[in-house]
Design an enzyme around this catalytic site. Structure first.
Site, PDB file in Angstrom:
ATOM      1  N   LYS A  97       0.744  -1.057  -0.017  1.00  0.00           N
ATOM      2  CA  LYS A  97       0.072  -0.047  -0.031  1.00  0.00           C
ATOM      3  C   LYS A  97       0.648   1.180  -0.037  1.00  0.00           C
ATOM      4  CE  LYS A  97      -4.326  -1.933   1.567  1.00  0.00           C
ATOM      5  NZ  LYS A  97      -5.549  -1.830   2.355  1.00  0.00           N
TER       6      LYS A  97
ATOM      7  N   ARG B  26      -3.196 -10.007   5.152  1.00  0.00           N
ATOM      8  CA  ARG B  26      -3.573 -10.234   3.599  1.00  0.00           C
ATOM      9  C   ARG B  26      -2.458  -9.504   2.570  1.00  0.00           C
ATOM     10  NH1 ARG B  26      -5.940  -7.255  -0.472  1.00  0.00           N
ATOM     11  NH2 ARG B  26      -7.538  -8.319  -1.720  1.00  0.00           N
TER      12      ARG B  26
END
Length: 288
Positions: free
Chosen positions: A227, A267
């Site tokens: 991210k 994840r």
């Protein structure tokens, strides 16, 4: 596992009870993912990739057919079904524990019928009012992520006076709504929604206070993989962030920290390093 950490990492009904933080591998069946640019858009390639992730150490695989990156446009329902259901069916037929990443009740229902065992809805059931009844009827575990709306126009509503308190309070309210909708308490997972309506500072503060999220009383999923905030950390104040696929070592570092804090699962796109990281964290716990 230490007694303290054992209490924090809660068992989730309907899934394997791992003795450590689980690793959820990501299969994006999309042409426009921020992380892998449509490399697994073909059904056969997506199934092979999911099996490869399991071989590398993934405990379960999250299959999604719609990008949720900032500015992404929504795909229509038929297209999302076309992308997702055959991949779910193919992986489930190979014995893979499959999660479906969707905001649509119809996709969740058909994916569960095809063999998925978990629904990962980044909207926590807010995007489709039919979602909670569908999940409740099937008895599937359900991920409730902190969400403030679709990111069509960038980082919507990303203003906080106290990000940890506000995320915990908003998640608590959403969990209550999910429970009122009929999903059993031992089948609810919470996710702080890193990168969703949050800037890099917000994401880092949330990671530093995962213990506050655990006070919600549900298993915790941490989805930090590749991210933007990791790119900002790696670049420093003046340089350009590295591309998403060059953030995997940083992702593994977050995975180790999340595992140590008591997360139920992480994840990730690149599984091998994170699988090693959570096993090291488990070994350190066991040595206490």
């Amino acid at each position: 596992m230490s007694k303290q950490t054992g209490r924090r990492r809660r068992h989730l009904a309907g899934l394997t009870a791992w003795d450590r933080c689980a690793v959820m591998g990501v299969v994006n069946v999309t042409p426009d993912s921020f992380s892998d640019g449509g490399r697994f858009f073909d059904t056969t390639a997506a199934i092979k990739h999911g099996l490869d992730l399991v071989a590398q150490g993934a405990d379960l695989v999250d299959v999604g057919g719609e990008s949720t990156r900032p500015g992404a446009t929504r795909v229509d329902e038929d297209e999302e079904l076309r992308r997702v259901v055959p991949v779910v069916r193919g992986l489930a037929s190979e014995g893979v524990t499959v999660s479906v990443d969707t905001m649509r009740a119809s996709v969740a229902g058909q994916a569960l019928a095809a063999g998925a065992t978990l629904v990962n809805d980044v909207s926590g059931g807010l995007a489709d009012p039919r979602m909670i009844p569908v999940v409740a009827d099937t008895g599937a575990p359900f991920v409730v992520m902190h969400w403030r709306g679709l990111l069509k126009d960038g980082n919507v509503k990303g203003t906080y006076a106290d990000v940890v308190t506000e995320v915990v309070d908003e998640l608590h309210a959403r969990v209550d709504a999910v429970l009122d909708g009929g999903i059993a308490p031992d089948r609810v997972i919470v996710d702080p929604g890193l990168g969703f309506s949050k800037d890099a500072e917000h994401d880092l503060v949330l990671l530093a206070h995962l213990d506050r999220l655990l006070t919600l009383g549900h298993p915790l999923l941490v989805a930090a993989s590749r991210k933007r905030f990791l790119g900002r950390v790696l670049a420093g104040p003046d340089a350009a962030p590295p591309p998403a696929r060059e953030r995997d070592a940083a992702t593994a570092a977050v995975s180790a920290l999340a595992a140590q804090a008591g997360a139920w699962a992480v994840r990730v796109h690149e599984v091998r390093a994170t699988a090693d990281a959570v096993r090291v964290a488990r070994a350190v716990e066991g040595a206490r």
